[in-house]
Write an enzyme that holds these catalytic residues in place. Structure first.
Site, PDB file in Angstrom:
ATOM      1  N   GLU A  27       5.292  10.899  79.163  1.00 53.34           N
ATOM      2  CA  GLU A  27       4.696  11.624  78.038  1.00 53.34           C
ATOM      3  C   GLU A  27       5.639  11.623  76.833  1.00 53.34           C
ATOM      4  OE1 GLU A  27       2.216  15.038  80.588  1.00 53.34           O
ATOM      5  OE2 GLU A  27       4.300  15.388  80.032  1.00 53.34           O
ATOM      6  N   ASP A 212      -7.826  13.248  81.844  1.00 50.01           N
ATOM      7  CA  ASP A 212      -8.855  13.212  82.894  1.00 50.01           C
ATOM      8  C   ASP A 212      -9.824  14.355  82.659  1.00 50.01           C
ATOM      9  OD1 ASP A 212      -6.091  14.417  83.977  1.00 50.01           O
ATOM     10  OD2 ASP A 212      -7.736  15.618  84.766  1.00 50.01           O
TER      11      ASP A 212
END
Ligand code: SAH
Length: 262
Positions: A27, A212
């Site tokens: 990230e 997601d």
């Protein structure tokens, strides 16, 4: 004897130091490259968490990652590490603005798609179930975030409740909780960091990007792995835009903070 309180920036002062706290290296890596941050250094003896820093305009940016768990060889994600890392960082240096940036599960029912971005308006825990008066509420945290309309507009992000827990998947009970609370982002760190920031009165915000969809039939972990790279690219764009804006010399008041009494 009373300890010296950590000096905090007054909301009318310019922001001088921003921390961006990520759980996972993947990230964080894009921002470190784009801002040309320095090499990683340990946050604290015995902890795998790492710091990289650099300057952007008028501010110092410190990027923090949880680091690799030496026993398991993967990023040390989750609430416990988030809490400990935030505490170690906030008590070791003055932080004017503390940002948790990361990926999250989103909700098609709330209009999310892969890559959608959110700013937290409230922080909850969805898997701390304690059906006793007072403790139920404590378990759910329900920390109100400072609203930051300037940043919502600048970054084109919606604000909504973020809920943290210790699992990537979700139980039926948790799915009901997300609907009831109209949660827009499910993660594994934000609320733990928000709780430390509240105790230590550190101006805080959480910026999440969807990897997601929780309310999709495909399991989260499969979606997560497929979308991680593209979603991290979007997360990096948003965090870079944020720190470059703050680096032009803005005050906390401009970003929505008000003086806290006492
Ligand atoms: N399985 C992953 C490990 C990451 S787990 C891997 O192999 O790399 C999920 C991490 O992403 C956590 O730090 C969490 O904050 C965030 N996250 C993304 N989607 C999530 C979801 N649906 N539920 C909980 N956390 C999620």
């Amino acid at each position: 004897m009373q300890e010296e309180p950590v000096r905090r920036n007054h909301p009318k002062d310019r922001i001088g130091r921003v921390v961006v706290h990520y759980a996972m290296e993947e990230e964080a890596a894009g921002l470190a490259r784009r801002l040309e941050l320095g090499p990683p250094t340990p946050l604290h003896e015995g902890l795998p968490a790492r710091l990289r820093s650099g300057r952007v305009g008028s501010i110092e940016v410190i990027q923090c990652t949880h680091g690799t768990d030496p026993s398991h060889g993967v990023d040390r994600i989750g609430l416990e590490t988030a809490c400990l890392t935030a505490w170690a960082l906030m008590t070791s240096q003055e932080v004017d603005l503390y940002v948790n940036a990361g990926t999250c599960g989103g909700f098609g029912a709330r209009g999310a798609g892969i890559g959608s971005g959110y700013l937290a308006s409230r922080f909850l825990y969805h898997d701390h179930r304690v059906p006793l008066p007072g403790f139920r509420e404590q378990g759910e945290a329900r920390i109100e975030a400072t609203r930051r309309p300037v940043l919502e507009e600048l970054l084109g992000l919606e604000a909504g409740p973020v809920s943290s827990g210790s699992s990537l998947d979700a139980t039926e009970h948790e799915l009901e909780f997300f609907e009831r609370e109209r949660v827009v982002a499910k993660d594994m760190e934000a609320t733990a960091i928000a709780a430390v920031a509240m105790d230590l009165r550190t101006p805080f915000m959480a910026l999440k990007t969807v990897t997601d969809l929780v309310d999709h039939p495909e399991p989260s972990h499969q979606q997560f792995l497929r979308n991680l790279e593209s979603s991290c690219g979007l997360l990096t764009d948003r965090v870079e835009a944020l720190v470059r804006y703050v680096g032009r010399g803005v005050t906390l008041e401009h970003l929505g903070d008000h003086p806290t009494p006492g």
